[in-house]
Design an enzyme around this catalytic site. Structure first.
Site, PDB file in Angstrom:
ATOM      1  N   PRO A  11       0.788  -1.228   0.000  1.00 33.81           N
ATOM      2  CA  PRO A  11       0.000   0.000   0.000  1.00 33.81           C
ATOM      3  C   PRO A  11       0.823   1.282   0.000  1.00 33.81           C
ATOM      4  CG  PRO A  11      -0.196  -1.152   2.094  1.00 33.81           C
ATOM      5  CD  PRO A  11       0.487  -2.083   1.148  1.00 33.81           C
ATOM      6  N   ASN A  12       0.323   2.225  -0.754  1.00 32.63           N
ATOM      7  CA  ASN A  12       0.859   3.592  -0.867  1.00 32.63           C
ATOM      8  C   ASN A  12       2.108   3.691  -1.747  1.00 32.63           C
ATOM      9  OD1 ASN A  12      -1.112   4.868   0.930  1.00 32.63           O
ATOM     10  ND2 ASN A  12      -0.121   3.678   2.527  1.00 32.63           N
ATOM     11  N   ARG A  19       5.096  10.752  -2.520  1.00 28.64           N
ATOM     12  CA  ARG A  19       4.743  10.553  -1.124  1.00 28.64           C
ATOM     13  C   ARG A  19       5.989  10.719  -0.252  1.00 28.64           C
ATOM     14  NH1 ARG A  19       4.908   4.488   1.181  1.00 28.64           N
ATOM     15  NH2 ARG A  19       4.054   4.899   3.227  1.00 28.64           N
ATOM     16  N   TYR A  24      11.289   8.677   1.119  1.00 31.54           N
ATOM     17  CA  TYR A  24      11.292   7.625   0.096  1.00 31.54           C
ATOM     18  C   TYR A  24      11.941   8.041  -1.224  1.00 31.54           C
ATOM     19  CZ  TYR A  24       8.027   5.516   3.390  1.00 31.54           C
ATOM     20  OH  TYR A  24       7.462   4.983   4.512  1.00 31.54           O
ATOM     21  N   ASN A  75       8.056  -5.679  -1.025  1.00 33.60           N
ATOM     22  CA  ASN A  75       7.992  -4.567  -0.076  1.00 33.60           C
ATOM     23  C   ASN A  75       6.535  -4.493   0.363  1.00 33.60           C
ATOM     24  OD1 ASN A  75       7.871  -2.242   1.385  1.00 33.60           O
ATOM     25  ND2 ASN A  75       9.016  -0.999  -0.086  1.00 33.60           N
ATOM     26  N   ALA A  78       3.232  -0.927   4.806  1.00 35.10           N
ATOM     27  CA  ALA A  78       2.725  -0.948   6.189  1.00 35.10           C
ATOM     28  C   ALA A  78       2.268  -2.342   6.625  1.00 35.10           C
ATOM     29  CB  ALA A  78       1.587   0.051   6.333  1.00 35.10           C
ATOM     30  N   HIS A  81       4.257  -4.722   9.088  1.00 41.21           N
ATOM     31  CA  HIS A  81       4.220  -4.627  10.544  1.00 41.21           C
ATOM     32  C   HIS A  81       2.927  -5.169  11.144  1.00 41.21           C
ATOM     33  CE1 HIS A  81       7.453  -2.021   9.374  1.00 41.21           C
ATOM     34  NE2 HIS A  81       6.631  -1.161   8.809  1.00 41.21           N
ATOM     35  N   ASP A  88       1.817 -15.804   6.192  1.00 42.52           N
ATOM     36  CA  ASP A  88       1.351 -17.169   5.912  1.00 42.52           C
ATOM     37  C   ASP A  88       1.355 -17.455   4.411  1.00 42.52           C
ATOM     38  OD1 ASP A  88       1.048 -17.674   8.586  1.00 42.52           O
ATOM     39  OD2 ASP A  88      -1.139 -17.569   8.595  1.00 42.52           O
ATOM     40  N   GLU A  99      12.882  -9.443   1.305  1.00 42.01           N
ATOM     41  CA  GLU A  99      12.047  -8.335   1.786  1.00 42.01           C
ATOM     42  C   GLU A  99      12.825  -7.027   1.607  1.00 42.01           C
ATOM     43  OE1 GLU A  99      11.118  -8.952   5.909  1.00 42.01           O
ATOM     44  OE2 GLU A  99      10.391  -6.907   6.204  1.00 42.01           O
ATOM     45  N   HIS A 101      12.790  -2.740   2.119  1.00 38.43           N
ATOM     46  CA  HIS A 101      12.238  -1.467   2.594  1.00 38.43           C
ATOM     47  C   HIS A 101      13.119  -0.349   2.081  1.00 38.43           C
ATOM     48  CE1 HIS A 101       9.402  -3.600   4.975  1.00 38.43           C
ATOM     49  NE2 HIS A 101      10.391  -4.360   5.413  1.00 38.43           N
ATOM     50  N   ILE A 102      12.499   0.628   1.484  1.00 34.16           N
ATOM     51  CA  ILE A 102      13.252   1.749   0.917  1.00 34.16           C
ATOM     52  C   ILE A 102      13.921   2.543   2.038  1.00 34.16           C
ATOM     53  CG2 ILE A 102      13.003   3.898  -0.392  1.00 34.16           C
ATOM     54  CD1 ILE A 102      10.473   2.473  -1.702  1.00 34.16           C
ATOM     55  N   SER A 103      13.173   2.795   3.091  1.00 30.77           N
ATOM     56  CA  SER A 103      13.713   3.540   4.232  1.00 30.77           C
ATOM     57  C   SER A 103      14.356   2.578   5.223  1.00 30.77           C
ATOM     58  CB  SER A 103      12.585   4.319   4.919  1.00 30.77           C
ATOM     59  OG  SER A 103      11.633   3.420   5.476  1.00 30.77           O
ATOM     60  N   ARG A 108      13.296   4.471  12.456  1.00 36.22           N
ATOM     61  CA  ARG A 108      12.011   5.166  12.477  1.00 36.22           C
ATOM     62  C   ARG A 108      11.194   4.758  13.707  1.00 36.22           C
ATOM     63  NH1 ARG A 108       9.422   4.788   6.703  1.00 36.22           N
ATOM     64  NH2 ARG A 108       8.146   6.463   7.602  1.00 36.22           N
ATOM     65  N   ARG A 112       7.596   0.312  13.446  1.00 36.37           N
ATOM     66  CA  ARG A 112       8.183  -0.165  12.183  1.00 36.37           C
ATOM     67  C   ARG A 112       9.354  -1.121  12.407  1.00 36.37           C
ATOM     68  NH1 ARG A 112       5.701   3.311   8.356  1.00 36.37           N
ATOM     69  NH2 ARG A 112       5.289   5.331   9.288  1.00 36.37           N
TER      70      ARG A 112
HETATM   71  C1  DQA Z   1       8.338   0.886   3.810  1.00 37.63           C
HETATM   72  C2  DQA Z   1       8.434   1.106   5.321  1.00 37.63           C
HETATM   73  C3  DQA Z   1       7.077   0.884   5.979  1.00 37.63           C
HETATM   74  O1  DQA Z   1       7.177   1.064   7.385  1.00 37.63           O
HETATM   75  C4  DQA Z   1       6.073   1.871   5.427  1.00 37.63           C
HETATM   76  O2  DQA Z   1       4.793   1.632   5.989  1.00 37.63           O
HETATM   77  C5  DQA Z   1       6.016   1.889   3.949  1.00 37.63           C
HETATM   78  C6  DQA Z   1       7.248   1.727   3.173  1.00 37.63           C
HETATM   79  C7  DQA Z   1       9.655   1.232   3.101  1.00 37.63           C
HETATM   80  O3  DQA Z   1       9.795   0.866   1.940  1.00 37.63           O
HETATM   81  O4  DQA Z   1      10.538   1.883   3.678  1.00 37.63           O
HETATM   82  O5  DQA Z   1       4.968   2.133   3.358  1.00 37.63           O
HETATM   83  O6  DQA Z   1       8.076  -0.490   3.579  1.00 37.63           O
END
Ligand code: DQA
Length: 146
Positions: A11-12, A19, A24, A75, A78, A81, A88, A99, A101-103, A108, A112
């Site tokens: 999501p997002n 964003r 990011y 990725n 959210a 978490h 599963d 896995e 994560h960009i950040s 943080r 997270r």
């Molecule tokens: C994220 C980190 C997550 O905590 C966050 O909710 C995201 C992006 C990242 O790529 O850093 O939407 O997965």
């Protein structure tokens, strides 16, 4: 199994580049896809991309990867978490999972710092910006060749 890698974004991430760019960056998801497709070709792999803002749709994508993909880059955003269901689903996939994560999620908020998906992931890349997707592809190339 072919050298198809399923790249899944949660999501997002459709708003990547617009964003919170201070967190990011300014690259869009389309930019990430183009970079991954080019690298995959160099590595002798192919990529399929999927993004959804819906948990169940992400799970369906993971199920479909069971029959067609050699590895997964995910990725979960959210849902990382919160989602036992995505954990599963990934457990039903036999190939390697990385896995991304960009950040740097560990720098943080506390919520997270925990990832359900890490319980299944063969590797985790965080804080490398959008380059993390390419690092994940390189790692999968190694794991698949082993
Ligand atoms: C994220 C980190 C997550 O905590 C966050 O909710 C995201 C992006 C990242 O790529 O850093 O939407 O997965």
């Amino acid at each position: 199994m072919t050298g198809l890698i399923q790249i899944i974004n949660g999501p997002n991430l459709n708003l990547l580049g617009k964003r919170q760019p201070e967190i990011y960056g300014f690259e869009t998801l389309e930019d990430v896809e183009a970079d991954c497709a080019a690298l995959a070709a160099d590595l002798g792999l192919q990529c399929a991309f999927y993004q959804s803002n819906y948990e169940g749709a992400l799970i369906d994508c993971i199920h479909q990867a069971r029959d067609k993909a050699a590895g997964i880059v995910i990725n979960p955003a959210a849902y990382t978490h919160t989602s036992v269901a995505i954990l599963d689903a990934l457990k039903t996939f036999d190939g390697p999972v990385i896995e991304v994560h960009i950040s740097n999620v560990h720098q943080r908020e506390d919520f997270r710092h925990h990832s359900y998906v890490s319980l299944r992931a063969d590797g985790v890349i965080a804080g490398c910006g959008t380059e993390g997707y390419q690092l994940a592809l390189r790692r999968l190339a190694t794991l698949i060749a082993d």
